[in-house]
Motif scaffolding. Sequence first.
Motif, mmCIF file in Angstrom:
data_model
loop_
_atom_site.group_PDB
_atom_site.id
_atom_site.type_symbol
_atom_site.label_atom_id
_atom_site.label_comp_id
_atom_site.label_asym_id
_atom_site.label_seq_id
_atom_site.Cartn_x
_atom_site.Cartn_y
_atom_site.Cartn_z
ATOM 1 N N GLN A 24 48.610 7.656 18.216
ATOM 2 C CA GLN A 24 47.737 7.218 18.881
ATOM 3 C C GLN A 24 48.054 6.160 20.037
ATOM 4 O OE1 GLN A 24 44.033 7.232 18.021
ATOM 5 N NE2 GLN A 24 44.391 6.179 19.985
ATOM 6 N N VAL A 25 47.297 6.115 21.361
ATOM 7 C CA VAL A 25 47.461 5.197 22.153
ATOM 8 C C VAL A 25 46.814 3.907 21.933
ATOM 9 C CG1 VAL A 25 46.791 4.833 24.829
ATOM 10 C CG2 VAL A 25 47.506 7.151 23.804
ATOM 11 N N SER A 26 47.495 2.871 21.807
ATOM 12 C CA SER A 26 47.345 1.742 21.499
ATOM 13 C C SER A 26 47.554 0.676 22.622
ATOM 14 C CB SER A 26 47.533 1.296 20.186
ATOM 15 O OG SER A 26 49.123 0.927 19.953
ATOM 16 N N LEU A 27 46.850 -0.394 22.554
ATOM 17 C CA LEU A 27 47.022 -1.625 23.302
ATOM 18 C C LEU A 27 47.049 -2.865 22.690
ATOM 19 C CD1 LEU A 27 46.194 0.217 25.586
ATOM 20 C CD2 LEU A 27 45.579 -2.004 26.903
ATOM 21 N N SER A 28 47.617 -3.902 22.870
ATOM 22 C CA SER A 28 47.856 -5.413 22.419
ATOM 23 C C SER A 28 46.361 -5.922 22.023
ATOM 24 C CB SER A 28 48.553 -6.280 23.200
ATOM 25 O OG SER A 28 49.443 -5.995 23.683
ATOM 26 N N MET A 29 45.465 -5.491 22.562
ATOM 27 C CA MET A 29 44.056 -6.161 22.407
ATOM 28 C C MET A 29 43.574 -5.428 21.359
ATOM 29 S SD MET A 29 41.934 -4.699 25.852
ATOM 30 C CE MET A 29 41.847 -2.954 26.081
ATOM 31 N N ASP A 30 44.107 -4.335 20.785
ATOM 32 C CA ASP A 30 43.586 -3.373 19.630
ATOM 33 C C ASP A 30 43.459 -4.289 18.469
ATOM 34 O OD1 ASP A 30 42.682 -1.340 21.283
ATOM 35 O OD2 ASP A 30 44.510 -0.302 20.904
ATOM 36 N N TRP A 31 44.426 -5.140 18.058
ATOM 37 C CA TRP A 31 44.887 -5.839 17.039
ATOM 38 C C TRP A 31 43.668 -6.749 16.372
ATOM 39 C CZ3 TRP A 31 47.723 -3.084 14.184
ATOM 40 C CH2 TRP A 31 48.867 -2.336 14.803
ATOM 41 N N LEU A 32 42.974 -7.279 17.482
ATOM 42 C CA LEU A 32 41.930 -8.205 17.038
ATOM 43 C C LEU A 32 40.638 -7.427 16.296
ATOM 44 C CD1 LEU A 32 40.171 -11.035 18.608
ATOM 45 C CD2 LEU A 32 38.562 -9.262 17.836
ATOM 46 N N PRO A 33 40.261 -6.342 16.687
ATOM 47 C CA PRO A 33 39.048 -5.446 15.827
ATOM 48 C C PRO A 33 40.042 -4.941 14.567
ATOM 49 C CG PRO A 33 39.708 -4.674 18.112
ATOM 50 C CD PRO A 33 40.389 -5.873 18.100
ATOM 51 N N PRO A 58 34.944 -7.041 22.058
ATOM 52 C CA PRO A 58 36.234 -6.641 22.408
ATOM 53 C C PRO A 58 36.307 -5.368 23.041
ATOM 54 C CG PRO A 58 35.582 -6.105 19.889
ATOM 55 C CD PRO A 58 34.530 -7.077 20.617
ATOM 56 N N ASP A 59 37.145 -5.296 24.007
ATOM 57 C CA ASP A 59 37.675 -4.207 24.580
ATOM 58 C C ASP A 59 38.508 -3.309 24.087
ATOM 59 O OD1 ASP A 59 36.283 -4.764 27.145
ATOM 60 O OD2 ASP A 59 37.819 -6.376 27.311
ATOM 61 N N ILE A 111 42.663 9.170 18.840
ATOM 62 C CA ILE A 111 41.437 9.183 19.481
ATOM 63 C C ILE A 111 41.906 9.243 21.093
ATOM 64 C CG2 ILE A 111 39.454 7.764 20.154
ATOM 65 C CD1 ILE A 111 39.616 6.726 17.433
ATOM 66 N N GLU A 112 41.427 9.981 21.823
ATOM 67 C CA GLU A 112 41.660 9.902 23.503
ATOM 68 C C GLU A 112 40.882 8.738 24.037
ATOM 69 O OE1 GLU A 112 41.173 12.634 27.233
ATOM 70 O OE2 GLU A 112 41.894 13.520 25.642
ATOM 71 N N ARG A 113 41.458 7.959 24.843
ATOM 72 C CA ARG A 113 40.853 7.063 25.467
ATOM 73 C C ARG A 113 41.302 6.739 26.763
ATOM 74 N NH1 ARG A 113 43.723 1.697 22.128
ATOM 75 N NH2 ARG A 113 41.858 0.851 23.190
ATOM 76 N N SER A 114 40.582 5.759 27.434
ATOM 77 C CA SER A 114 40.821 5.247 28.800
ATOM 78 C C SER A 114 41.267 3.843 28.943
ATOM 79 C CB SER A 114 39.795 5.659 29.760
ATOM 80 O OG SER A 114 39.534 6.968 29.686
ATOM 81 N N GLY A 141 48.020 -9.114 41.848
ATOM 82 C CA GLY A 141 47.133 -8.832 42.889
ATOM 83 C C GLY A 141 46.637 -7.333 42.780
ATOM 84 N N ASN A 142 46.700 -6.703 44.095
ATOM 85 C CA ASN A 142 46.733 -5.284 44.162
ATOM 86 C C ASN A 142 47.870 -4.522 44.332
ATOM 87 O OD1 ASN A 142 47.267 -5.881 46.860
ATOM 88 N ND2 ASN A 142 45.593 -4.930 47.888
ATOM 89 N N LYS A 143 48.921 -5.019 43.989
ATOM 90 C CA LYS A 143 50.336 -4.339 44.378
ATOM 91 C C LYS A 143 50.701 -3.366 43.469
ATOM 92 C CE LYS A 143 52.300 -8.421 46.535
ATOM 93 N NZ LYS A 143 53.500 -9.472 46.634
ATOM 94 N N GLN A 144 50.281 -3.403 42.031
ATOM 95 C CA GLN A 144 50.367 -2.508 41.221
ATOM 96 C C GLN A 144 48.962 -2.192 40.014
ATOM 97 O OE1 GLN A 144 54.075 -2.679 38.701
ATOM 98 N NE2 GLN A 144 54.744 -4.382 39.807
ATOM 99 N N ARG A 145 48.681 -0.947 40.096
ATOM 100 C CA ARG A 145 47.491 -0.568 39.332
ATOM 101 C C ARG A 145 47.957 0.694 38.436
ATOM 102 N NH1 ARG A 145 43.067 -0.457 44.353
ATOM 103 N NH2 ARG A 145 43.057 -2.854 44.681
ATOM 104 N N ALA A 146 47.315 0.735 37.375
ATOM 105 C CA ALA A 146 47.481 1.990 36.436
ATOM 106 C C ALA A 146 46.298 2.190 35.502
ATOM 107 C CB ALA A 146 48.839 1.651 35.679
ATOM 108 N N ALA A 147 46.331 3.567 35.271
ATOM 109 C CA ALA A 147 45.327 4.017 34.238
ATOM 110 C C ALA A 147 45.896 5.113 33.558
ATOM 111 C CB ALA A 147 43.943 4.600 35.034
ATOM 112 N N ARG A 148 45.717 5.098 32.143
ATOM 113 C CA ARG A 148 46.317 6.179 31.417
ATOM 114 C C ARG A 148 44.985 6.692 30.613
ATOM 115 N NH1 ARG A 148 50.249 7.575 26.987
ATOM 116 N NH2 ARG A 148 49.417 9.407 26.296
#
Length: 468
Positions: free
Chosen positions: A325-334, A350-351, A367-370, A377-384
Amino acid sequence: MKSAAVGAVLATAGGQQAQASLDKKPNILFIVADDLGYADLSSYGHRSIRTPHIDSIAQKGVRFLQAYANSAVCSATRTALITGRYQYRLPLGLEEPLAGRDVGLPPEHPTLPSLLKKVGYKTTLIGKWHLGAFPKYWPLKSGYDHFFGFTGGALDYYSHEAGGPDLWEDDVEVERAGYLTDLLGDQAVKTIKEYKNCESPFFVSLHFNAPHWPWEVPGEEGKKESARLKANRLGLASFDAGTQETYREIVERMDYQVGQVLQALQDNNLAENTIVIFTSDNGGERFSDTWPFSGKKSELLEGGIRIPSIISWPSRIAGGRTSNQVSLSMDWLPTLLEAAGGITDPSYPPDGISLLPGLVNAGAVPIERSVFWRYKGNKQRAARIGDYKYLKILDNTYLFNVVDDPLERANLQSRYPDKFKSLFDQWIAWNRGMLPEVDASGTYGFSARQLADHIGTGNPTTKADNLD
């Protein structure tokens, strides 16, 4: 007949005890390492570092193989972790360093500890805060009942200084002798013992400074290095210091203290119904192993944001498993609020997503997610999105399949232009809902009213689509 009746009574009593255990709110021990790379644990494949105690959490629970930090640096990830939201919704989460800036976690913002307190939890932070300076921004103002630790980004392991003393108990500066990793572990053991007979469940955040620089090992050699830094007024980062062996000793000492804390749960009959989480705040630094990824801390390459992430809850989660499962740090709150029977604040939705259904159901399909990132600033950007990743570094853009190509070497942008455009467009749409990227003056382009409205609702303001 008498024997059968006794057996039935015992079986009923056992079932009632088991159900009572399930009905009781779980205790929560949340352990965060500082700058630990994806492969810096033996359970994630390190060839020389031995981490049996952290590995034991995975043996009893679930080890995530596609876990990400919300940011490639510390305070931004911690902002997302404690709020359950993208850090880019708050000025605190936009940039580092924090020093010299009046920025921090707003005391009125709901947090993981404050929301757990609403459903009866006792809350303690032990270790690193790094979400604003005393007295305006403080753990005790953001949901923690108690605090023992430090406020800045790094601390000397022996002198407990970073340009000045920075060791606190609640809201009082204190002096303690000893190696910082040991002080934090000992305090966690003490706290668990104090909570043993408390009728309320507890939430203990144990945020180690290890293995963040300075490169000071436990023992006499570490003390000498601490004295050298202080005598020569060298910065804690001290780029002429450190070795792979030093790094190994720092990580293994943290693992030893994790073992002491886990033993305290066991000794006090708390292990079965305690959720234990171990993770890192971002990818590893120069001595870290980030294999099979490239990149380090401060980079949106996989090595800068992929992290170890492990959870156990013996009474509810089957052990010895891995999750894709793709997970992020912010998932731990929910996730933790759902486990605790709490609810989120509707003004601050929550996001992150709750990972609990996939954890308690061993057969659950990921679950597939974005998910999205920005840095500097705008020097680095990413999306999975799915298996694909959009990446921008300065003026260079890429499309990678990070499942088939975890080293991010085959740029598929020309081969799959429609896929690249789709990810790029989704990043643009997501970014419109965040605060603008910091401009050269360090301002955010918001009036105070716009900023307050944006932070409270999560809705974009008229200036939130600043994309360059």
